[in-house]
Design a protein around this motif. Structure first.
Motif, mmCIF file in Angstrom:
data_model
loop_
_atom_site.group_PDB
_atom_site.id
_atom_site.type_symbol
_atom_site.label_atom_id
_atom_site.label_comp_id
_atom_site.label_asym_id
_atom_site.label_seq_id
_atom_site.Cartn_x
_atom_site.Cartn_y
_atom_site.Cartn_z
ATOM 1 N N LEU A 201 0.861 4.150 -2.869
ATOM 2 C CA LEU A 201 0.579 5.570 -2.639
ATOM 3 C C LEU A 201 1.683 6.449 -3.212
ATOM 4 O O LEU A 201 1.445 7.580 -3.643
ATOM 5 C CB LEU A 201 0.413 5.829 -1.141
ATOM 6 C CG LEU A 201 -0.805 5.161 -0.490
ATOM 7 C CD1 LEU A 201 -0.826 5.423 1.018
ATOM 8 C CD2 LEU A 201 -2.103 5.658 -1.134
ATOM 9 N N VAL B 90 0.848 -1.207 0.000
ATOM 10 C CA VAL B 90 0.000 0.000 0.000
ATOM 11 C C VAL B 90 0.877 1.249 0.000
ATOM 12 O O VAL B 90 0.596 2.228 -0.715
ATOM 13 C CB VAL B 90 -0.948 -0.009 1.212
ATOM 14 C CG1 VAL B 90 -1.695 1.317 1.313
ATOM 15 C CG2 VAL B 90 -1.945 -1.156 1.099
ATOM 16 N N HIS B 91 1.933 1.216 0.789
ATOM 17 C CA HIS B 91 2.852 2.348 0.894
ATOM 18 C C HIS B 91 3.435 2.717 -0.466
ATOM 19 O O HIS B 91 3.383 3.887 -0.885
ATOM 20 C CB HIS B 91 3.965 1.958 1.873
ATOM 21 C CG HIS B 91 4.887 3.065 2.236
ATOM 22 N ND1 HIS B 91 5.494 3.166 3.469
ATOM 23 C CD2 HIS B 91 5.365 4.142 1.530
ATOM 24 C CE1 HIS B 91 6.269 4.234 3.510
ATOM 25 N NE2 HIS B 91 6.217 4.831 2.338
ATOM 26 N N VAL C 292 -2.025 -0.915 -4.426
ATOM 27 C CA VAL C 292 -2.915 -0.707 -3.279
ATOM 28 C C VAL C 292 -3.912 -1.861 -3.157
ATOM 29 O O VAL C 292 -4.155 -2.385 -2.051
ATOM 30 C CB VAL C 292 -3.652 0.639 -3.401
ATOM 31 C CG1 VAL C 292 -4.740 0.758 -2.337
ATOM 32 C CG2 VAL C 292 -2.665 1.799 -3.274
ATOM 33 N N SER D 244 9.309 2.493 1.997
ATOM 34 C CA SER D 244 8.383 1.354 2.054
ATOM 35 C C SER D 244 9.112 0.028 2.205
ATOM 36 O O SER D 244 8.525 -0.977 2.629
ATOM 37 C CB SER D 244 7.518 1.324 0.787
ATOM 38 O OG SER D 244 8.294 0.970 -0.349
ATOM 39 N N ALA E 23 -0.326 2.296 -9.417
ATOM 40 C CA ALA E 23 -0.809 2.711 -8.097
ATOM 41 C C ALA E 23 -2.012 1.872 -7.655
ATOM 42 O O ALA E 23 -2.050 1.365 -6.524
ATOM 43 C CB ALA E 23 -1.184 4.198 -8.127
ATOM 44 N N ALA F 169 0.834 6.846 -6.716
ATOM 45 C CA ALA F 169 -0.294 7.775 -6.824
ATOM 46 C C ALA F 169 0.203 9.218 -6.757
ATOM 47 O O ALA F 169 -0.290 10.103 -7.483
ATOM 48 C CB ALA F 169 -1.307 7.501 -5.716
ATOM 49 N N TYR F 170 1.189 9.442 -5.910
ATOM 50 C CA TYR F 170 1.788 10.782 -5.793
ATOM 51 C C TYR F 170 2.443 11.201 -7.114
ATOM 52 O O TYR F 170 2.221 12.326 -7.594
ATOM 53 C CB TYR F 170 2.822 10.784 -4.670
ATOM 54 C CG TYR F 170 3.801 11.935 -4.741
ATOM 55 C CD1 TYR F 170 3.450 13.212 -4.306
ATOM 56 C CD2 TYR F 170 5.081 11.755 -5.277
ATOM 57 C CE1 TYR F 170 4.342 14.267 -4.389
ATOM 58 C CE2 TYR F 170 5.984 12.811 -5.360
ATOM 59 C CZ TYR F 170 5.613 14.054 -4.924
ATOM 60 O OH TYR F 170 6.503 15.105 -5.021
#
Length: 488
Positions: free
Chosen positions: A370, A366-367, A465, A402, A461, A373-374
């Protein structure tokens, strides 16, 4: 207990020196490995006038990913040889010598031929060294409880990441100032230092490190030699006929990794030397093996897709100075170095209350998801224009931090759940997640060349996740089987 110098060394102090010696050896070996890895894709991409080989982006991604995957795939052979043919202690020394010669070849031999010979030598040398040095650390920490093993391997992993910082920092600067071959030369120097460190510290190793635990019979040795010769002939024929094109290499290595994984898991699960608890633990490890492979595929995208992004869209100019391309990947490792002592202290303080392996892996996925996603948001915000490198710095920090939830935990877990008859093979299987991750990163790099940047980052992403949340949802049954028969 007597040392080779005839001095009496307390057992506990000798163990500390043994782990410390292996950690510093690994630091310099990783210095050389990541020093090369940080500039390899750019060496393939840059124009001839800039000292590069001017290969197409898809070919550069394929070679970079396949090289990384082959390095880790070779560790399966190294783990087997360290248990059946040559002691782990000797395997580490021989592998280090071959790696050093490979880096020297890259430094002095120009063109694609020099690159090919040097990379092949590094692949075989690292295969001999990497799993065996990790097995030796496992021997030293064998009697420690799980919490202390996690902490010990976290410090060992910190040494790995320290080398992964120093390598790109120096080779990237050398490449930026004087050219690629100077960078390759510094990587060779790092490996030579690793050899000197290892020879000095090997006197503090346990007797088990110098033993061949399951030696082959004479007939089995002849069979193994025949298989090796046939395999080399097949590879040579495929290369001569053009089947090993650069764009296909990552696919070939990915398939080889999957076949190797299936073979190893099948052999262990069917072995009569594996008891019911051990078999249950291996079955429960399978989803974590896949999760770890996916995670490292995303992390190692820094060497493929992210390198392509940097080459195409990132403005590395700071005033009149150009930020070295090799420093980009260093940021990821630096964040891992910064976070690992904190994580090790937390795991040690929490003891049995700390999250179990499946939970940590889920958090890691998940880390990093994200993080992608950034960078998706940054890519959208700077559509049609250059991306300031400060945003890439932030992204690489997110990626690297991460790793504390996956890398050292996987190393420790492999030694904890390994069947007694397959200890070295379980360490090799753990490194096989890095092999799959590396080759997957090559495929992801080629995918990056086929779609828009925004579509790529959105896909990655969401995938990361969703995978992390799915793993978290099934963590309880995984843990029940994973720790079956183990007193924590």
């Amino acid at each position: 207990m007597e040392s080779t110098l005839g001095q009496r060394v307390p057992t506990k102090k000798k163990e500390i020196r043994g782990v410390g010696g292996m950690a510093f050896t690994e630091l310099w070996e990783r210095f050389s490995f990541y020093g090369l890895q940080s500039i390899l894709a750019f060496y393939l991409l840059y124009e001839l006038s800039e000292g590069g080989l001017a290969l197409p982006a898809a070919a550069a991604a394929g070679i970079t990913g396949a090289y990384g995957g082959s390095v880790y795939l070779g560790q399966l052979l190294g783990a087997w040889a360290g248990e059946r043919l040559i002691s782990p202690r000797s395997m580490v020394l021989g592998g280090g010598i071959v790696i050093a010669l490979g880096h020297i070849t890259l430094a002095v031999a120009p063109g694609f031929l020099g690159l090919s010979i040097g990379l092949v030598m590094i692949i075989f040398g690292t295969g001999a060294l990497k799993t065996n040095i990790t097995s030796i650390v496992g021997f030293i920490l064998d009697a420690e409880p799980a919490a202390k093993k996690d902490a010990g391997f976290s410090y060992f992993y910190m040494a790995i990441n320290t080398g992964a910082v120093l390598g790109p920092l120096t080779t990237g600067f050398a490449q930026n100032q004087w050219g690629f071959h100077f960078g390759f030369g510094l990587a060779a120097l790092g490996m030579i230092i690793a050899l000197i460190q290892y020879v000095y510290s090997s006197r503090f190793l346990p007797v088990r490190a110098s033993q061949v635990t399951r030696p082959l019979s004479a007939s089995s040795r002849r069979k193994a030699t025949a298989i090796a010769l046939v395999s080399l002939a097949i590879v040579a024929a495929a290369s001569a006929t053009g089947l090993l094109k650069a764009e296909r290499l990552s696919t070939i290595v990915t398939i080889a990794c999957l076949i190797a994984a299936a073979t190893y898991f099948t052999a262990i699960l069917r072995s009569t030397k594996v008891n019911a608890f051990e078999r249950q633990r291996i079955r429960s490890y399978l989803p974590l093996f896949l999760a770890s492979s996916l995670y490292f595929g995303l992390l190692f995208a820094k060497f493929t897709a992210i390198s392509l992004l940097v080459n195409d869209r990132v403005d590395l100019t700071v005033g009149n100075w150009s930020f070295p391309v090799g420093w980009i990947t260093m940021i990821s490792s630096a964040s891992g170095v910064a976070m690992l002592p904190v994580a090790a202290a937390i795991w040690k303080r929490m003891g049995p209350r700390q999250p179990k392996a499946g939970t940590k892996f889920a958090i890691g996925l998940v880390h990093i998801g994200l993080g992608f996603a950034y960078i998706l948001l940054i890519s959208v915000a700077h559509h049609g224009s250059s991306i300031p490198f400060v945003y890439i710095v932030i992204f690489m920090f997110i990626m690297g931090s991460s790793e504390i939830f996956v890398g050292p935990i996987g190393l420790s877990l492999a030694t904890q759940i390994a069947p007694k008859a397959f200890t070295a093979q379980m360490v090799a299987i753990n490194f096989l997640t890095l092999a799959l991750g590396s080759s997957l990163s090559g495929l992801l790099g080629q995918y990056f060349t086929a779609v828009s940047n925004d579509a790529y980052f959105l896909t990655i992403a969401l995938g990361a996740v969703i995978a992390g949340l799915s793993l978290f949802a099934v963590r309880k049954p995984i843990h029940q089987g994973l720790y079956a028969g183990i007193e924590e």
